[in-house]
Write a protein that holds these residues in place. Sequence first.
Motif, PDB file in Angstrom:
ATOM      1  N   TYR A 183     -36.046   5.093  66.079  1.00  0.00           N
ATOM      2  CA  TYR A 183     -36.998   4.317  65.298  1.00  0.00           C
ATOM      3  C   TYR A 183     -38.392   4.882  65.528  1.00  0.00           C
ATOM      4  O   TYR A 183     -38.672   5.494  66.559  1.00  0.00           O
TER       5      TYR A 183
ATOM      6  N   LEU B 134     -36.424   2.557  60.893  1.00  0.00           N
ATOM      7  CA  LEU B 134     -35.253   3.294  61.337  1.00  0.00           C
ATOM      8  C   LEU B 134     -35.294   4.693  60.735  1.00  0.00           C
ATOM      9  O   LEU B 134     -35.400   4.849  59.519  1.00  0.00           O
TER      10      LEU B 134
ATOM     11  N   TYR C 121     -29.446   7.294  62.573  1.00  0.00           N
ATOM     12  CA  TYR C 121     -28.574   6.829  63.633  1.00  0.00           C
ATOM     13  C   TYR C 121     -27.268   7.606  63.662  1.00  0.00           C
ATOM     14  O   TYR C 121     -26.831   8.167  62.642  1.00  0.00           O
TER      15      TYR C 121
ATOM     16  N   PHE D 226     -29.767   5.254  67.960  1.00  0.00           N
ATOM     17  CA  PHE D 226     -30.712   5.056  66.864  1.00  0.00           C
ATOM     18  C   PHE D 226     -32.076   5.606  67.264  1.00  0.00           C
ATOM     19  O   PHE D 226     -32.497   5.469  68.401  1.00  0.00           O
TER      20      PHE D 226
ATOM     21  N   PHE E 186     -39.029   5.157  69.297  1.00  0.00           N
ATOM     22  CA  PHE E 186     -38.072   4.453  70.151  1.00  0.00           C
ATOM     23  C   PHE E 186     -36.661   4.954  69.887  1.00  0.00           C
ATOM     24  O   PHE E 186     -36.274   5.236  68.762  1.00  0.00           O
TER      25      PHE E 186
END
Lengths: 114, 109
Positions: free
Chosen positions: A35, A45, A48, A33, A91
């Motif tokens: 973010y 988000l 993914y 994923f 992230f």
Amino acid sequence: DAGVIQSPRHEVTEMGQEVTLRCKPISGHDYLFWYRQTMMRGLELLIYFNNNVPIDDSGMPEDRFSAKMPNASFSTLKIQPSEPRDSAVYFCASSLVSEIYGYTFGSGTRLTVV
Amino acid sequence: DAKTTQPTSMDCAEGRAANLPCNHSTISGNEYVYWYRQIHSQGPQYIIHGLKNNETNEMASLIITEDRKSSTLILPHATLRDTAVYYCIVRVAESPPSFGKGTLLTVNP
């Protein structure tokens, strides 16, 4: 295991330049994923993958953003061209398909576009 | 689509129990309650999760009401290092977590 590894930790670039963020997930994890976190919007988000295949990219803000996962151990998030509003902490996280114990996040890449 | 409601901030004295509430009145039968926390400048960290029953691990306890419309995360003996933003998330096991604003817990000496 070293956990989810992101690089670089910090990136400062000029508006209009291409930026590439990198992520190495935990070995054996089959979900990855990306973010983005800003003060205004919190944690969002972006996209993914499952088994290296993009599943949902509806969070990608616009065509300037692209993400790839060429193999199970590596993913990139690219911004081209970058703009000041892209400044944020990005992230990466990974998990197992049967994950019930939560996701593991990397330490993030702080991107500043000037 | 805000599935959870949490207080914006809370304070707790060091050594005391920190009780963080979360409302999730629209939770579905197959959705779990997850708690994460984010310490400043770090990525979110998984704490605990539950479906119906109360749960406990080395980090915290999770109390879920019988109707599952709310829950409480309990840090039994808060330390200064527990100062963080705590996120309560409801989700089915296969879906990515969607983070709201969370609760900023400040543990004071």
